[in-house]
Each structure stands twice: as C-alpha cells, then as structure tokens.
Design a protein around this motif. Structure first.
Motif, short mmCIF file in Angstrom:
data_model
loop_
_atom_site.label_atom_id
_atom_site.label_comp_id
_atom_site.label_asym_id
_atom_site.label_seq_id
_atom_site.Cartn_x
_atom_site.Cartn_y
_atom_site.Cartn_z
N TRP A 194 0.78 -1.01 -0.21
CA TRP A 194 0.18 -0.01 -0.43
C TRP A 194 0.42 1.35 0.16
CZ3 TRP A 194 -3.80 -1.92 4.33
CH2 TRP A 194 -5.03 -2.83 3.47
N GLU A 222 0.85 1.67 -6.12
CA GLU A 222 -0.33 2.21 -6.68
C GLU A 222 -1.16 1.19 -7.30
OE1 GLU A 222 -3.25 4.09 -5.91
OE2 GLU A 222 -1.11 5.14 -5.67
N ARG A 281 -9.07 2.23 -7.57
CA ARG A 281 -9.48 2.72 -5.94
C ARG A 281 -11.12 2.87 -5.71
NH1 ARG A 281 -4.60 4.22 -2.20
NH2 ARG A 281 -3.20 3.09 -2.71
N SER A 317 -7.00 5.85 -10.54
CA SER A 317 -5.82 5.51 -9.62
C SER A 317 -5.03 6.19 -10.84
CB SER A 317 -5.54 4.76 -8.60
OG SER A 317 -4.25 5.63 -7.61
N HIS A 332 -2.21 -4.48 -7.71
CA HIS A 332 -1.22 -3.43 -7.48
C HIS A 332 0.52 -3.65 -8.30
CE1 HIS A 332 -2.18 -3.46 -3.22
NE2 HIS A 332 -2.32 -4.82 -3.19
#
Length: 160
Positions: free
Chosen positions: A26, A30, A34, A44, A133
């Motif tokens: 986190w 990124e 989100r 994002s 991620h």
C-alpha cells in the motif's frame, strides 16, 4: 562492533506481523482503481474504464505518472504485473475472489490503453483492480529485483 553498510534505498522489514506485506504494497505500489469509503470506483492509475463487450474491459491510463524510481508509467507496466501475477495459483492472500481467471489476458493497445480479455463475464473485474498492485519494471527485472521472491524462491507465492 559496527553495523555492515546498507545499500541506499534498501527497505528492511522488521514488522513480524503476517500482514506487513499489506502495508508495504500500500505504501510502495499503486492500483489502477481504488474504491472510496462508500464503495464507489475512484480511478487512480487508470483515468477511465469501459466494457467493450461482456468479456473485454478497456482501461485508459493516466499520462505523466512516474514510479518512485523515475520510470515512466505505461500500459506495459500493468501488463507486466498482470502477466507475472497470472503465473501464480493464488496471487491474492486475502481472498481468491480477487484473482482473475487463469485464461485472462492483457493486451497493450498503446502506451496508455490496455484491454483485458476474460474467458467469461466478470462482474467483479473492476473491484479486482482495487487489489491489483503495480510495481515498476525494476521490481521484476532489476539486478537485485525482489519480484515477490521469484529470484530467490522461483515463485512469488506466499512470499509477499
């Protein structure tokens, strides 16, 4: 006794919590999408998404984004991360609902557009990108790249 010299930029994890990987990802990676506190989609790394048909999701990505190491962010980064994660049997420890079906593929249309092809309709695809991620290519390809343990263990499963 003097401590051995540390490489610049090295992160040493001292948190024994089995959830420390959450805080690391986190704070160093990124996601394309989100979700806000009300459960609504907030873009994002992506700036928009569109279903082209019931099995094809297109993401348009933000321009001008850089990783912490200075690398420019492009669709190729998301594809690389997607392809690496698809190699695992269980890429998301919090729950298999975050996994994309094994037959799913990512296609780079251009540097800022990606298409995901799924074997069937996937109403959770947008939500799955919340748990997806994205790391720079140095994470996977660099000389001392951790890549979630691939170089050391041959797999990233259970090592993040």
């Amino acid at each position: 006794m003097t401590a051995p010299p540390q490489a610049a930029g090295t992160v040493h994890v001292v948190d024994p919590s089995p959830l420390n990987w959450l805080f690391i990802t986190w704070n160093t990676m990124e996601e394309p999408i989100r979700i806000d506190e009300a459960g609504r989609v907030v873009y994002s790394l992506a700036e928009s998404s569109e279903w082209l048909d019931d099995r094809t999701l297109e993401l348009r990505l933000r321009r001008g984004v850089r990783f912490q190491d200075g690398e420019h962010f492009t669709a190729h980064n998301i594809k690389q991360n997607f392809d690496e994660m698809q190699r695992w049997a269980a890429p998301h420890p919090p729950g298999t609902w975050l996994n994309f079906p094994p037959q799913s593929t990512a296609e780079v249309v251009d540097d800022h557009v990606l298409r995901f092809h799924f074997p069937g309709p996937d109403g959770l695809a947008i939500g799955k990108f919340r748990g997806f991620h994205v790391a720079s290519s140095a994470f996977w390809n660099g000389k001392d790249a951790p890549g979630f343990g691939y170089k050391k263990f041959g797999s990233g499963e259970g090592h993040w």
